[in-house]
Design an enzyme around this catalytic site. Sequence first.
Site, PDB file in Angstrom:
ATOM      1  N   GLU A 163      18.730  38.881  54.808  1.00 37.70           N
ATOM      2  CA  GLU A 163      19.914  38.614  53.989  1.00 37.70           C
ATOM      3  C   GLU A 163      20.693  37.424  54.541  1.00 37.70           C
ATOM      4  OE1 GLU A 163      23.331  41.362  51.958  1.00 37.70           O
ATOM      5  OE2 GLU A 163      23.096  41.559  54.119  1.00 37.70           O
ATOM      6  N   LYS A 171      23.545  39.305  45.036  1.00 39.18           N
ATOM      7  CA  LYS A 171      23.856  40.696  45.374  1.00 39.18           C
ATOM      8  C   LYS A 171      24.869  41.232  44.380  1.00 39.18           C
ATOM      9  CE  LYS A 171      24.940  43.512  49.477  1.00 39.18           C
ATOM     10  NZ  LYS A 171      25.242  43.443  50.929  1.00 39.18           N
ATOM     11  N   CYS A 206      20.317  44.599  51.576  1.00 37.41           N
ATOM     12  CA  CYS A 206      21.110  45.486  52.424  1.00 37.41           C
ATOM     13  C   CYS A 206      21.491  46.789  51.706  1.00 37.41           C
ATOM     14  CB  CYS A 206      22.341  44.712  52.898  1.00 37.41           C
ATOM     15  SG  CYS A 206      23.183  45.388  54.349  1.00 37.41           S
TER      16      CYS A 206
END
Length: 338
Positions: free
Chosen positions: A48, A130, A164
């Site tokens: 990430e 995200k 994540c």
Amino acid sequence: MVEYTGAFKAAVVQAEPVWLDADATIDKSIALIEEAASAGAQLIAFGETFIPGYPWWLWLDSPAAGFEFFGRYHENSLTLDGPRFKRLLDAARTNNINVMAGFSERSGGSLYMGQALISADGDLVSSRRKLKPTHVERTVFGEGDGSDLAVHDTPLGRIGGLCCWEHLQPLSKYAMYSQHEQIHVAAWPSFSVYKGAAYALGPEVNTAASRMYAVEGQVFVLAPCSLIGDAALELFCDTPAKQQMLQRGGGFAQIYGPDGSPLAEPLPEDAEGILYADINLAAIAVAKAAADPVGHYSRPDVTRLLLNQTQRRPVEHTAPRVETLEEPALPEPETAQA
């Protein structure tokens, strides 16, 4: 939908970025791409926001204290049409390898936590954001939308990705499973913050999230994970309290099969390197025979998911209406009588 039954070698990265330096981190990324391609890998995945590194200062101090970092972070975030991002496209094409990059995306004055799938031909297959930055990440990053929950056909198979703690969102995961994902990139920053004080942020929970994703969706999961080294500690930890909150290591990269089995020998948590595994998509059919959550193991009469994949942007441009003034019609001339 295209059916894929072939096999290929996949690679996941466990490494420390060159913090807040996009150019140097891209140099490092290209070296890792070259190494993986030389080893025969056809897909490599990064953690990430590997470029220019995860903003760890967010977890160590007040938002105002992080202003000294934010300007550099903004400048070293990538635009999809910029020369820095083009270097990644060129590296994929030159080395004939598919790349799933993790980066901070800059769009205008805003930043987003991005993942970009690049083909072995050097084309951008997709770029996602995200969906919901986690906790203090919201002080830096904006949100994605439903178009970012997508799976893409590639010569290797159907590939998707999440970042994540998106792997703790049951409905987002189900949306990905429903698109018959076969290869999933679960990108992580590192598991080295608040050690001993926040169990949910540690490797036990988060590696389990990657593994459970593989079992739930019956997909291969590539889980790249960055790590904290001396450079991070020197940059972010200028007090003993911060040194206690962010510690060396945190790298727990792994590759999982569709039955949840680990397919690669893990590296020590403070060691840089690349993990490899052979991916054979035929194993997915065997795993789904027992439990396909969006097929024979589902109960749509009881629970169903509403997925809105409409791209949402703050401004939508429409073409202006053009008014035309027509000349009044003139009467037809009278025909002369003979």
